[in-house]
Every structure is written in C-alpha cells, then in structure tokens.
Design a protein around this motif. Sequence first.
Motif, PDB file in Angstrom:
ATOM      1  N   LYS A 169       0.889  -1.313   0.005  1.00  0.00           N
ATOM      2  CA  LYS A 169       0.431   0.034   0.121  1.00  0.00           C
ATOM      3  C   LYS A 169       0.953   1.011  -0.025  1.00  0.00           C
ATOM      4  O   LYS A 169       0.498   2.267  -0.515  1.00  0.00           O
ATOM      5  N   PHE A 170       1.672   1.584   0.808  1.00  0.00           N
ATOM      6  CA  PHE A 170       2.586   2.586   0.718  1.00  0.00           C
ATOM      7  C   PHE A 170       3.474   2.513  -0.629  1.00  0.00           C
ATOM      8  O   PHE A 170       3.816   4.096  -0.660  1.00  0.00           O
ATOM      9  N   LEU A 171       3.985   1.128  -1.008  1.00  0.00           N
ATOM     10  CA  LEU A 171       5.123   1.453  -2.321  1.00  0.00           C
ATOM     11  C   LEU A 171       3.996   2.340  -3.002  1.00  0.00           C
ATOM     12  O   LEU A 171       4.513   3.618  -3.903  1.00  0.00           O
ATOM     13  N   ILE A 172       2.586   1.422  -3.528  1.00  0.00           N
ATOM     14  CA  ILE A 172       1.764   2.272  -4.506  1.00  0.00           C
ATOM     15  C   ILE A 172       1.113   3.874  -4.242  1.00  0.00           C
ATOM     16  O   ILE A 172       1.323   4.832  -5.109  1.00  0.00           O
ATOM     17  N   GLU A 173       0.812   4.189  -3.121  1.00  0.00           N
ATOM     18  CA  GLU A 173       0.606   5.235  -2.701  1.00  0.00           C
ATOM     19  C   GLU A 173       1.709   6.254  -3.209  1.00  0.00           C
ATOM     20  O   GLU A 173       1.713   7.045  -3.511  1.00  0.00           O
ATOM     21  N   ASN A 174       3.195   5.894  -3.122  1.00  0.00           N
ATOM     22  CA  ASN A 174       3.884   6.623  -3.415  1.00  0.00           C
ATOM     23  C   ASN A 174       4.937   6.031  -4.612  1.00  0.00           C
ATOM     24  O   ASN A 174       6.165   6.210  -4.786  1.00  0.00           O
TER      25      ASN A 174
END
Length: 230
Positions: A169-174
């Motif tokens: 989630k964090f990788l995709i958000e960024n």
Amino acid sequence: MSRVPRVLVVEDEQDIAALIKHALERSGDAQVDVVSSGDTALRAVRDTAPDLVILDINLPVISGTEVCRIMRGNAETAQTPIIMLTARTSESDRVAGLDLGADDYVTKPFSLRELSARVRAVLRRRKSTHEIPTALFQGRHLRADFDAVAISIDNEPIRLTRREFELLKFLIENRNRVLSRDRLLERVWGYDRNVETRSVDVHVGRLRAKLGPAGPQIETIIGLGYRFVE
Ligand code: CA
C-alpha cells in the motif's frame, strides 16, 4: 492545471540556475523564479506558493536539506513537491533528502532533458494525486483494492500478510518515487527500533514472489531503497 505551473529554483550557481530556467520556460512547462540561498528560498516559498521547488543541497546560509526539513514541517508547504539537486558522489545527501520527504532527486551533472522530464513527472503526479483516489490500483497484472483488502494477480486473489499489505500500500501510494529502507521501516513497522533494515529486504522479497508477474514492478534502487513503478 490549466495555468502554467510556477517553479522555484533554489541554486547559488547562477549559470546552472539560468540554464534550468531557460530550459523549463522554453519548453512551456513552467514559469520559473530563481533564488540563490536557503533563507530567501523559505521566504519565496511562503510568499509565492510555488507548484514545485527545485532545491540544490549546497546553498549559502541555510542548506537545501534544512530548507526541505523546514518546508515539510510546515503545514502550508508540507505537500509542495521538491526535487533535490545532489552531488553524484554523495549518497548520504540523497538518502537524507528522500528521508526528509523530497519527491525526487537529480544528481549533478544532469542533463536538462532529464530534469525537465522529472519536473513534468512530479507535476503530473501532483495533479493525479489530487484527482484519483489511491484506494484502488489497477495495473496490467495487479489489482489492489486497499479499502476492501483485496489483492489479485491476473484476476486470481492472493493472500498477503498484514505487513506485506501495508508495504504494498505504501509503495503504491508513493509509486514512481524512491523510498528508503528507513522510511519504509518507519511507515510500515512504526517506530519499533528492534527491527533491522534488513527485514525490509526480506519482506520485499516475499512480496515480490507473491506478486508473480507484477513482482518486478517493485524495483531495487541500489544503496537507496525501493520504488514501485507503474
Ligand atoms: Ca550550490
């Protein structure tokens, strides 16, 4: 963004600043203001609210990393995109910049074409994050519905651990941004300092394996961290 975006260039080397201004204005990508020290940069950011700041690290009075830190700590400028200009030899500068929340970095000496491309990418991303909800990602193989906690590869649901889910989630958000191991640790693992940065590598490895054909979208940036590419 219907108007031409405003870019603030913070660079004390006048030749470099003039080249950047010329390149970005000629291509019609931006309207550019130039300042040459960290303190004037902070004033200009407050007064003119630029859409993007291109920030050199080595500056008189207040360094670029300090300007970045102050901007990120201030609610009005916390979201302003920042591209850092760093020396090619200084990996620690790059890591510091990304940890402080810079959106991207370009190493000197850089080509103006590369810098222009990064500027366009950051401005585009800024626009898209304002318009597209991040709860759903649909790629070629990967579909991630973060609200529903449903991840699938080529329409086959896959099971992730809670940690892997948060990491993805964090990788995709960024996405398209480099995230350092420390930043991932802090965001995904919280402030538990018993966790070693190496466990980030282990979890990324497992996540990649589970993502199958979408696994290579998580790129390793040697010496820095990871990036999810679209
Ligand atoms: Ca400089």
